[in-house]
Design a protein around this motif. Structure first.
Motif, mmCIF file in Angstrom:
data_model
loop_
_atom_site.group_PDB
_atom_site.id
_atom_site.type_symbol
_atom_site.label_atom_id
_atom_site.label_comp_id
_atom_site.label_asym_id
_atom_site.label_seq_id
_atom_site.Cartn_x
_atom_site.Cartn_y
_atom_site.Cartn_z
ATOM 1 N N THR A 126 0.896 -1.166 0.058
ATOM 2 C CA THR A 126 -0.168 -0.078 -0.033
ATOM 3 C C THR A 126 0.892 1.173 -0.054
ATOM 4 O O THR A 126 0.830 2.280 -0.823
ATOM 5 N N SER A 169 -13.534 2.259 8.154
ATOM 6 C CA SER A 169 -12.772 2.611 6.871
ATOM 7 C C SER A 169 -12.075 4.070 6.961
ATOM 8 O O SER A 169 -11.051 4.235 6.334
ATOM 9 N N TRP A 229 -15.369 5.034 -4.466
ATOM 10 C CA TRP A 229 -15.327 3.880 -3.531
ATOM 11 C C TRP A 229 -16.336 3.830 -2.542
ATOM 12 O O TRP A 229 -16.618 5.112 -1.781
ATOM 13 N N PRO A 247 -15.908 -2.278 2.293
ATOM 14 C CA PRO A 247 -15.418 -3.421 1.205
ATOM 15 C C PRO A 247 -16.073 -4.366 0.687
ATOM 16 O O PRO A 247 -17.243 -4.760 1.287
ATOM 17 N N VAL A 248 -15.769 -4.828 -0.338
ATOM 18 C CA VAL A 248 -16.634 -5.878 -1.224
ATOM 19 C C VAL A 248 -16.889 -7.142 -0.209
ATOM 20 O O VAL A 248 -18.205 -7.676 -0.312
ATOM 21 N N ALA A 278 -8.747 -5.246 3.123
ATOM 22 C CA ALA A 278 -9.571 -5.178 2.294
ATOM 23 C C ALA A 278 -9.661 -3.868 1.716
ATOM 24 O O ALA A 278 -9.616 -3.699 0.432
ATOM 25 N N ILE A 279 -9.737 -2.840 2.509
ATOM 26 C CA ILE A 279 -9.947 -1.532 1.926
ATOM 27 C C ILE A 279 -8.731 -1.080 1.386
ATOM 28 O O ILE A 279 -8.700 -0.375 0.164
ATOM 29 N N GLN A 327 -6.528 -3.189 0.064
ATOM 30 C CA GLN A 327 -6.195 -3.934 -1.420
ATOM 31 C C GLN A 327 -7.307 -3.040 -2.235
ATOM 32 O O GLN A 327 -6.771 -2.903 -3.552
ATOM 33 N N GLU A 328 -8.506 -2.853 -1.820
ATOM 34 C CA GLU A 328 -9.464 -2.250 -2.947
ATOM 35 C C GLU A 328 -9.004 -0.671 -3.554
ATOM 36 O O GLU A 328 -9.085 -0.446 -4.559
ATOM 37 N N LEU A 329 -8.692 -0.056 -2.431
ATOM 38 C CA LEU A 329 -7.987 1.440 -2.650
ATOM 39 C C LEU A 329 -6.684 1.451 -3.815
ATOM 40 O O LEU A 329 -6.396 2.230 -4.734
ATOM 41 N N LEU A 358 -6.155 -1.157 -5.894
ATOM 42 C CA LEU A 358 -6.480 -1.391 -7.297
ATOM 43 C C LEU A 358 -7.138 0.016 -7.930
ATOM 44 O O LEU A 358 -6.796 0.128 -9.106
ATOM 45 N N LEU A 359 -8.014 0.743 -7.217
ATOM 46 C CA LEU A 359 -8.506 1.903 -7.902
ATOM 47 C C LEU A 359 -7.295 2.897 -8.106
ATOM 48 O O LEU A 359 -7.312 3.612 -9.239
#
Length: 192
Positions: free
Chosen positions: A52, A79, A134, A138-139, A173-174, A176-178, A180-181
């Protein structure tokens, strides 16, 4: 408002002898108190992963993040600290916090399935163009919430299950998702 001002607003709600709605409702005030503790725990103990940090350090062009939240929001308590920790890691990122239920009501432009679900992160370039959005969770957490809702689980069961999910995930998770974004955003911004 910046994060420091958001904390001042949050603390004011907690300490006000006669808080404004919805915090005049004891349940909302109790949510805010719990969320204050949760948020500060993550700010103190939450850790950004090595990958990150590396992704954040690669951001060269200015980005402006808008975080739409409210002190009563349980998802935000888990978050928002990681969003803030990530933003603090790179001076090219500025962050603005908005309360969902106050002017300028930006949330109305970023509904989730017709709902004003929060927290919501909007990532913009320096000209104010939206690059990514976002939220509200998280998913994996959203999938758990959707399953519990479909099963007809009551609010208390949902609340405990989501809290346990966040505690187990520890902000992974947050991030990882951010990441990717941000990977998509930085690729598109640098190619301009």
């Amino acid at each position: 408002m910046d994060f420091a001002r958001y904390l001042v607003e949050f603390e004011y709600i907690l300490n006000s002898p006669s808080p404004a709605a919805p915090y005049d409702n004891p349940a909302y005030l109790e949510y805010a108190k719990l969320n204050w503790s949760r948020m500060h725990r993550w700010l103190k103990k939450g850790e950004l992963r090595t990958e990150t940090k590396a992704m954040l350090e690669r951001i060269a062009k200015p980005l402006h993040w808008i975080v739409i939240t409210e002190p009563w929001c349980g998802d935000a308590a888990h978050s928002v600290p990681f969003i803030q920790l990530m933003a603090q890691h790179n001076a090219a990122i500025t962050v603005e916090y908005e309360l969902r239920d106050s002017l300028p009501f930006t949330i109305n432009e970023y509904l989730t399935n017709g709902s004003k679900s929060i927290p919501k992160l909007i990532i913009r370039d320096e000209e104010g163009n939206d690059l990514a959005v976002w939220g509200p969770r998280p998913v994996g957490c959203q999938q758990l919430y959707d399953r519990l809702k479909a099963e007809g689980a009551d609010f208390e069961i949902q609340k405990v299950a989501l809290q346990n999910w966040y505690n187990t995930d520890k902000g992974s998770a947050i991030q990882q998702e951010l990441m990717l974004l941000l990977s998509d955003v930085t690729s598109s911004v640098q190619s301009l």
